[in-house]
Write an enzyme that holds these catalytic residues in place. Structure first.
Site, PDB file in Angstrom:
ATOM      1  N   LYS A 136     -14.472   0.628  14.827  1.00 24.95           N
ATOM      2  CA  LYS A 136     -13.199  -0.069  15.067  1.00 24.95           C
ATOM      3  C   LYS A 136     -12.816  -0.030  16.558  1.00 24.95           C
ATOM      4  O   LYS A 136     -12.228  -0.985  17.069  1.00 24.95           O
ATOM      5  CB  LYS A 136     -12.107   0.609  14.226  1.00 24.95           C
ATOM      6  CG  LYS A 136     -10.957  -0.287  13.835  1.00 24.95           C
ATOM      7  CD  LYS A 136     -10.114   0.342  12.732  1.00 24.95           C
ATOM      8  CE  LYS A 136      -8.761  -0.271  12.622  1.00 24.95           C
ATOM      9  NZ  LYS A 136      -7.904   0.358  11.612  1.00 24.95           N
ATOM     10  N   PHE A 179      -4.960   3.207  14.445  1.00 25.77           N
ATOM     11  CA  PHE A 179      -5.056   4.272  13.437  1.00 25.77           C
ATOM     12  C   PHE A 179      -6.083   3.839  12.404  1.00 25.77           C
ATOM     13  O   PHE A 179      -6.192   2.642  12.105  1.00 25.77           O
ATOM     14  CB  PHE A 179      -3.703   4.487  12.742  1.00 25.77           C
ATOM     15  CG  PHE A 179      -2.868   5.565  13.379  1.00 25.77           C
ATOM     16  CD1 PHE A 179      -2.274   5.346  14.603  1.00 25.77           C
ATOM     17  CD2 PHE A 179      -2.697   6.796  12.760  1.00 25.77           C
ATOM     18  CE1 PHE A 179      -1.506   6.333  15.205  1.00 25.77           C
ATOM     19  CE2 PHE A 179      -1.929   7.787  13.351  1.00 25.77           C
ATOM     20  CZ  PHE A 179      -1.335   7.559  14.577  1.00 25.77           C
ATOM     21  N   ASN A 187       0.850  -1.191   0.000  1.00 29.59           N
ATOM     22  CA  ASN A 187       0.000   0.000   0.000  1.00 29.59           C
ATOM     23  C   ASN A 187       0.885   1.240   0.000  1.00 29.59           C
ATOM     24  O   ASN A 187       2.104   1.128  -0.026  1.00 29.59           O
ATOM     25  CB  ASN A 187      -0.946  -0.031   1.209  1.00 29.59           C
ATOM     26  CG  ASN A 187      -0.173  -0.159   2.501  1.00 29.59           C
ATOM     27  OD1 ASN A 187       0.571   0.737   2.879  1.00 29.59           O
ATOM     28  ND2 ASN A 187      -0.304  -1.313   3.160  1.00 29.59           N
ATOM     29  N   LYS A 233       9.320 -16.973 -10.365  1.00 30.44           N
ATOM     30  CA  LYS A 233       8.611 -15.837 -10.946  1.00 30.44           C
ATOM     31  C   LYS A 233       7.453 -16.333 -11.825  1.00 30.44           C
ATOM     32  O   LYS A 233       7.647 -17.232 -12.656  1.00 30.44           O
ATOM     33  CB  LYS A 233       9.595 -15.019 -11.800  1.00 30.44           C
ATOM     34  CG  LYS A 233       8.953 -13.807 -12.428  1.00 30.44           C
ATOM     35  CD  LYS A 233       9.940 -13.063 -13.309  1.00 30.44           C
ATOM     36  CE  LYS A 233       9.209 -12.014 -14.105  1.00 30.44           C
ATOM     37  NZ  LYS A 233      10.054 -11.403 -15.112  1.00 30.44           N
TER      38      LYS A 233
END
Ligand SMILES: Cc1cc2nc3c(=O)[nH]c(=O)nc-3n(C[C@H](O)[C@H](O)[C@H](O)COP(=O)(O)O)c2cc1C
Length: 404
Positions: free
Chosen positions: A336, A322, A209, A288
């Site tokens: 949360k 967070f 991310n 891969k």
């Protein structure tokens, strides 16, 4: 180490003014925001250009350069700064400040300052020993000005004695001591997570991310500055860890889970600022994955919910989560808190300008289980970190009064 601190240096016309180039460059290396104001006499010893380049800010000398607009900015800066340091402070400037004379930009700025002002006297030994100068210094001390002790030795004028400007590294030490935070987290063990985890697909590719780790690193820095013993569990981040912090480097959510759980019991405060992947590939290819005709499906599975598990294991710990959201920030954040058994959650809308990933600033709101919320304006991430710790400090002191 001085990130987020504003240091205003006033340079007056002493021979030691050349040392200020070194001082400014050292302060910049410590990531301070540095502004310089010079007297006209100081510009005979070192050019404003040199100090402007090194401080990366314009240097102000004249109060009435533009006769339609006096330099108000530096007066404002003198109120905002964490410290004003006059170095070198000439006998003349000391005399003027001690007697309330404000006939140039530097002395006007000091007169208007509401922040700590330190002076580093530097002059010929006979000037320094002059009772008038000594009386002026005593007057300034009694009024709350910090006066640095000059060094003794061979002086530029050829005399030997007291009057040398302390070396730049000593001036930096003084600045750090002067602006450093209150040690109100002394003895508190804080674990902070930071960065964005990487979930491998094959030996080359991963899912991640946009987290850079800046917020978590700022919290670790602020906690260490406030005297906490800090463990930073960091997913990959291109940042230098703050000094005095123990760093555990991890890559995936699984690694982070293991590191956090290992240290959880010994912590007083756990702040989970990392952006942990919720999903990871079910299979990691050994080799891969080659390009083929058509699309590619990667099956994902849930990663361990670290925050949830911390909430379940929580005993005396203060647990802070967070929430980075792009919509319904308040609703998600409040949900949360209950789901994860948090003591507070720091929520931000990452779609806002000046908030979220990669920015130097953040705009956060802190939510508590009872519904209370504390909104913070747009601030540097370090200032947000200090604000978050102020709130953590309040919870800690309440918890400490409760019977365990
Ligand atoms: C070569 C030279 C070196 C000087 N060095 C000092 C000094 O180290 N300390 C000091 O108080 N004055 C020193 N002075 C005198 C100041 O420059 C003078 O008092 C001036 O008016 C100070 O102005 P300011 O306080 O506005 O900067 C020196 C003067 C000259 C010509």
């Amino acid at each position: 180490m001085l990130r987020g601190k504003i240091i205003l240096i006033g340079v007056s016309g002493g021979i030691a003014a050349y040392k200020i180039a070194d001082l400014v460059s050292r302060l910049k290396k410590l990531e301070a925001e540095v502004h310089v104001v010079m007297t006209r006499a100081a510009t005979e010893f070192i050019t404003p250009l040199t100090l402007a380049v090194l401080s990366q800010n314009p240097v102000a000398v004249e109060m009435f350069e533009d006769t339609t607009r006096p330099d108000i900015q530096h007066i404002e800066l003198a109120q905002k700064a964490d410290l004003v340091l006059i170095a070198p402070a000439t006998a003349n400037v000391i005399g003027k400040i001690a007697h309330g004379i404000a006939d140039d930009l530097l002395t006007t700025m000091v007169m208007a300052s509401t922040t700590k002002v330190a002076l580093a006297p530097s002059m010929n030994v006979h000037m320094y020993e002059n009772p008038i100068l000594q009386e002026n210094l005593n007057r300034l001390r009694s009024l709350g000005y910090q006066v640095l002790e000059p060094g003794a030795g061979f002086l530029a004028c050829g005399d030997t004695g007291r009057g040398r400007l302390p070396e730049p590294e000593e001036l930096v030490d003084h600045i750090i001591k002067s602006v450093k935070a209150e040690k109100d987290f002394q003895g508190v063990r804080v674990l902070v997570t930071a960065g964005g985890t990487r979930e491998p697909i094959d030996p080359i590719r991963y899912i991640s991310n946009r987290s850079t780790g800046k917020m978590g690193y700022a919290i670790a820095e602020a906690a260490a500055e406030r005297g906490a013993s800090v463990v930073l569990v960091s997913a990959p981040a291109q940042l230098t860890p703050p000094p005095g912090v123990e760093v555990i480097r991890v890559t995936s959510a699984g690694d982070m889970h293991q590191a956090v759980m290992q240290r959880f019991n010994e912590c007083d405060v756990v702040i989970k600022a990392a952006a942990v992947a919720d999903y990871r590939p079910r299979q990691i290819a050994d080799q891969k994955i080659k390009k083929m005709e058509g699309g590619l499906k990667i099956e994902l599975e849930r990663t361990p919910d670290i925050l949830f598990e911390c909430g379940q294991r929580k005993q005396h710990q203060v647990l802070v989560g967070f929430a980075a959201e792009t919509e319904n920030v308040e609703e998600y954040a409040k949900k949360k808190i209950g789901q994860k058994n948090l003591d507070m959650i720091v929520a931000n809308d990452v779609s806002q300008d000046g908030a979220g990933f990669g920015t130097e600033t953040n705009i956060v709101t802190i939510f508590y289980p009872g519904g209370k919320k504390v909104e913070m304006p747009r601030m540097s991430k370090l200032d947000v970190a200090f604000g978050v710790l102020d709130e953590v400090g309040k919870i800690l002191s309440v918890k400490r009064k409760e019977p365990q």
